[in-house]
Design an enzyme around this catalytic site. Structure first.
Site, PDB file in Angstrom:
ATOM      1  N   GLU A 193     -11.990  -9.608  -5.489  1.00  0.00           N
ATOM      2  CA  GLU A 193     -10.562  -9.599  -5.160  1.00  0.00           C
ATOM      3  C   GLU A 193     -10.011 -10.985  -4.868  1.00  0.00           C
ATOM      4  OE1 GLU A 193      -9.275  -5.815  -3.065  1.00  0.00           O
ATOM      5  OE2 GLU A 193     -11.093  -6.326  -1.980  1.00  0.00           O
ATOM      6  N   ASN A 227      -5.259  -5.882  -7.721  1.00  0.00           N
ATOM      7  CA  ASN A 227      -4.040  -6.051  -6.904  1.00  0.00           C
ATOM      8  C   ASN A 227      -4.163  -7.282  -6.019  1.00  0.00           C
ATOM      9  OD1 ASN A 227      -3.552  -3.533  -7.950  1.00  0.00           O
ATOM     10  ND2 ASN A 227      -4.153  -2.456  -6.093  1.00  0.00           N
ATOM     11  N   ASP A 228      -5.265  -7.348  -5.288  1.00  0.00           N
ATOM     12  CA  ASP A 228      -5.450  -8.526  -4.444  1.00  0.00           C
ATOM     13  C   ASP A 228      -5.801  -9.750  -5.276  1.00  0.00           C
ATOM     14  OD1 ASP A 228      -4.916  -8.015  -1.705  1.00  0.00           O
ATOM     15  OD2 ASP A 228      -6.578  -6.604  -1.708  1.00  0.00           O
ATOM     16  N   CYS A 233     -10.372  -1.147 -10.353  1.00  0.00           N
ATOM     17  CA  CYS A 233      -9.689  -0.100  -9.593  1.00  0.00           C
ATOM     18  C   CYS A 233      -8.322  -0.569  -9.109  1.00  0.00           C
ATOM     19  CB  CYS A 233     -10.548   0.362  -8.416  1.00  0.00           C
ATOM     20  SG  CYS A 233     -11.005  -0.978  -7.322  1.00  0.00           S
ATOM     21  N   ARG A 244     -10.076   4.996  -0.709  1.00  0.00           N
ATOM     22  CA  ARG A 244      -9.610   4.053   0.310  1.00  0.00           C
ATOM     23  C   ARG A 244      -9.836   4.677   1.679  1.00  0.00           C
ATOM     24  NH1 ARG A 244      -5.579   2.860  -3.884  1.00  0.00           N
ATOM     25  NH2 ARG A 244      -5.519   0.597  -4.211  1.00  0.00           N
ATOM     26  N   HIS A 255       0.805  -1.213   0.000  1.00  0.00           N
ATOM     27  CA  HIS A 255       0.000   0.000   0.000  1.00  0.00           C
ATOM     28  C   HIS A 255       0.844   1.272   0.000  1.00  0.00           C
ATOM     29  CE1 HIS A 255      -3.283  -2.787   0.526  1.00  0.00           C
ATOM     30  NE2 HIS A 255      -3.959  -1.855  -0.094  1.00  0.00           N
ATOM     31  N   ARG A 280       1.616  -9.953  -2.009  1.00  0.00           N
ATOM     32  CA  ARG A 280       1.926  -8.715  -2.736  1.00  0.00           C
ATOM     33  C   ARG A 280       2.979  -7.855  -2.050  1.00  0.00           C
ATOM     34  NH1 ARG A 280      -3.848  -5.491  -2.274  1.00  0.00           N
ATOM     35  NH2 ARG A 280      -2.708  -3.570  -2.516  1.00  0.00           N
ATOM     36  N   ARG A 335     -15.102   2.966  -0.399  1.00  0.00           N
ATOM     37  CA  ARG A 335     -14.957   1.578   0.039  1.00  0.00           C
ATOM     38  C   ARG A 335     -15.063   1.538   1.559  1.00  0.00           C
ATOM     39  NH1 ARG A 335      -9.619  -1.625  -1.521  1.00  0.00           N
ATOM     40  NH2 ARG A 335      -8.587  -0.189  -0.098  1.00  0.00           N
TER      41      ARG A 335
END
Ligand code: PEP
Ligand code: MG
Length: 759
Positions: free
Chosen positions: A606, A629-630, A677, A472, A365, A640, A508
């Protein structure tokens, strides 16, 4: 054997430099397996030769002198084959090369094992004996274990040694290169500023002090405060402890005596070390001595010393300036063991040129935030001796993930040219703000942004964002000391909703856990990425969820542009539950007199389980957004954040592409809008593929938005679909990357790909 191994590794870890590391290894290994000779040959990549760097048993005068070419000798063969070679008589082997002056003619038995660190051959560890015999299986196993454990220490000592030379400005040492992975593209050149992790002695950087008196005063203050604390704890526990346990507190106090630890630290400060560095050195030395002891009780005392050290360090750090008070040099490159989102928020943006983290990877992140701020970043430079970098000049290449310490003028000039070209490209893109993201054959692709920081809003609007695809919400939670109240959250959310109205804003719900811990809500898990995170937490804590939902709904009063998105869902029940709570919050607020509308509700896809239920989710929600990403992390089983496997985290993996295509098709079967996203949308090649797959919205960091618009305006939908149809049947990720690059070049979008950089 295990005990011997432990001791050797401990002693090696405590050795101050590469020569001592190698010396300890050869002496201790020779003794451990009672052999006549133990030597280490390190590979010198410049000369392409193995050089004898340390020996116990051969002629010491050959150290640094004797060497073998890549194809010479049994040592060369060990390196070439990357496996142990065990011979009863080395001289009888066809590859044997006698090195004059070493005195090895007397020895027959030979066992060589490669020293390999992250797939790179560092050298060869050799033992030899006069007798003609094969080393037995246990000896071979010991050597292999030894070498595997020592490879990292040797690599680290090598790197530290070369950095030390750089900082002492020894001639001929420049362009020292370290490899990491890209966190944010771009190049930065500037001095390193090392960030000290709190209460971590190992992380204390080396610094000289100008003001010895001041450092001694600081240290004495810290000492007094730790003494006070220990006495207090000792008193409060007095009744509950046996007398021998109580004595431990007296021992602690005595350790802090002027004639003991304290005296030693002060002596080091007088030699010019800053207080924290002096403390680190003294504690390190004592910890080492205790951990080498055979008596397990005494060995345990190393923990006490470490604890004392940490307490004193904490006091010293508390008395030091806060990060925001540090006088940062221009173009500072912030270096940390583990870059955190909180650190980014604290550094003055006008001074910060680049970010460099030993741990983490391109999808951590902190890296995602760096991208949204547009700061060139390298993550996962695992071999970087970061505590030694303070003040050294650094080139940070966020395109390739490479870092150069103390660069030569030629290299620096080369990178300055790249920075200039980058600025020209960005200036050229500025004019795109008012133009639509429309392909050459008229297909309109909405481009939204991902936000988290307050400053993201202005930047995003400035770059022509048409909505927020992911806010976020955990970021404002992460930079505080406790959960924000409903009112505080409402104010924060309102800023995003208001600035973007009437454009849609997708908020979110709290996605903490995994690699986004909250200091005030600690979660201790062995496997946090598979643990309590995202909706799993908020489902277990409806009180936290409801406060957040109420704050969002209140923030949207009169604006009507709120979309609520649920992260990390794995089953429909989670969605049903969340929808009920949202409906309850709407009802309650209406009863309280607020004018709130039912927001649109969506889920993030995800995890693989959600991919295969995309259609079921689509029936229950208003929109779907893919968190690639996830999704990549869970599909490929690659953490990650873990730099060791960063090379396996491949966004264009055929399995990922197939999953992305499948989700879009499934969502559309229910006529539900599907967006993305994850970071893939911010990559020009990825954006074209996603558009061709039918994604209705691409949401990305504001920094990359103009580039993506430029890419879309430079291609036809037909061409993008043709590219997708070719790529979706390919198996080889390298070839996929090559085809993407070539296509962008052929389309005249070459400037959006990575610049060519010297090797
Ligand atoms: C994702 O996983 O792709 C995503 C957008 O969420 P985050 O990166 O915040 O986990
Ligand atoms: Mg995610």
């Amino acid at each position: 054997m295990l005990e011997i191994l432990r001791k050797i590794v401990q002693e090696v870890n405590a050795a101050p430099d590469l020569d001592s590391v190698l010396d300890v290894i050869v002496r201790r290994v020779q003794r451990a397996i009672r052999t006549d000779v133990c030597s280490i040959y390190l590979f010198d990549p410049r000369e392409e030769r193995y050089v004898l760097m340390a020996t116990q048993g051969l002629n010491k005068r050959s150290v640094g002198q004797a060497s073998l070419s890549l194809s010479e000798g049994v040592v060369g063969l060990v390196g070439d084959r990357a496996e142990p070679i065990n011979l009863e008589n080395a001289a009888a082997h066809s590859s044997y090369t006698f090195i004059k002056g070493t005195g090895e003619e007397k020895f027959h038995a030979f066992l060589g094992v490669p020293i390999i660190h992250h797939r790179t051959l560092l050298g060869v560890l050799v033992v030899q004996q006069k007798a003609i015999r094969r080393f037995d299986e246990n000896e071979e196993a010991f050597m292999v274990t030894m070498s595997a454990q020592l490879a990292g220490v040797i690599a680290h000592a090598e790197a530290t040694g070369s950095i030390k030379k750089l900082s002492e400005h020894e001639k001929g040492e420049s362009d020292r290169k370290f490899e990491g992975v890209s966190g944010c593209i771009g190049v930065a050149i500037g001095p390193a500023v090392v960030m000290t992790p709190l209460a971590d002695l190992d992380g204390v950087p080396e610094r000289k002090t100008e003001d010895i008196k001041e450092e001694i005063t600081k240290f004495k203050k810290a000492l007094a405060s730790v003494r006070r604390d220990i006495k207090k704890v000792g008193r409060s526990l007095a009744k509950r402890l046996r007398s021998e346990e109580r004595e431990l507190f007296d021992v602690y106090i005595r350790m802090l005596d002027d004639n003991a630890l304290a005296g030693e630290v002060i002596a080091q400060i007088k030699q010019g070390h800053w207080a924290q560095g002096a403390l680190k050195n003294v504690i390190g030395e004592h910890v080492h001595q205790f951990s080498m002891m055979d008596d397990p009780y005494l060995r345990e005392r190393a923990t006490d010393i470490k604890d004392l050290g940490r307490r004193m360090l904490t006091c010293l750090q508390e008395s030091g300036p806060a990060l925001s008070e540090i006088d940062f040099p221009e173009n500072a490159i912030l270096v940390a063991d583990e870059l955190t989102p909180a650190m980014l928020g604290e550094v003055p943006a006008d001074k910060l040129a680049g970010l460099l983290s030993v741990n983490g990877s391109g999808n951590s992140h902190a890296a995602i935030l760096a991208r949204s701020m547009g700061i060139p970043t390298v993550m996962g430079a695992v071999d970087l001796p970061y505590t030694r970098l303070e003040g050294l000049q650094v080139i940070l290449d966020g395109y390739s993930g490479r870092v150069f310490i103390n660069p030569s003028e030629d290299l620096a000039q080369c990178y300055r040219d790249i920075i200039r070209e980058e600025n020209e490209v960005n200036a050229g893109l500025e004019g795109l703000k008012e133009l639509p993201a429309e392909t050459t054959d008229g297909y309109r692709m909405p481009l939204w942004v991902n936000t988290g920081l307050v400053t993201d809003v202005a930047r995003s609007l400035d770059r022509g964002a048409e909505g927020i695809g992911l806010y976020r919400t955990e970021i404002p939670f992460m930079i505080r000391d406790f959960f924000p109240s409903e009112y505080e959250q409402m104010i924060t959310y309102r800023a995003q909703l208001e600035a973007f109205a009437p454009r849609p804003v997708t908020m979110r719900t709290l996605d903490i856990g995994g690699d986004k811990p909250l200091s005030y809500f600690p979660i201790d898990e062995d496997n946090p990425m598979l643990g309590w995170r995202g909706i799993r937490i908020t489902r277990d804590h409806p009180e936290i969820f409801l406060v957040q939902i109420r704050a969002m709904l209140r923030a949207a009063e009169g604006l009507d542009n709120l979309r609520i998105m649920l992260p990390m869902v794995t089953n429909v029940q989670e969605v049903e539950d969340a929808k009920k709570l949202i409906a309850r919050a709407v009802d309650e607020l209406r009863e309280e007199g607020h004018v709130v509308n039912q927001p649109l509700i969506g889920v993030m896809i995800e995890v693989p389980a959600a991919v295969y239920q995309a259609r079921r989710f689509a029936r229950r929600v208003d929109f779907i957004s893919v968190g690639s990403n996830d999704l990549t992390q869970y599909l490929l089983a690659v953490d990650r954040n873990n730099p060791r496997v960063a090379g396996l985290y491949v966004s264009y993996h055929p399995a990922v592409l197939k999953a992305l295509q499948y989700i879009a098709r499934e969502a559309h079967k229910e006529s539900v809008s599907v967006s993305i996203c994850g970071e893939m949308a911010a990559d020009p090649g990825g954006a074209l593929l996603l558009m061709a797959m039918g994604y209705d919205v691409l949401s990305m960091n504001a920094t990359n938005l103009p580039k993506i618009k430029f890419a879309i305006r430079g291609v036809s939908m037909g061409r993008a679909q043709d590219l997708l149809s070719r790529i979706i049947v390919m198996d080889d990720v390298d070839k996929i990357h090559m085809l993407l690059r070539k296509t962008l070049k052929d389309l005249g979008l070459g400037q959006l790909t990575r610049p060519t950089i010297p090797d």
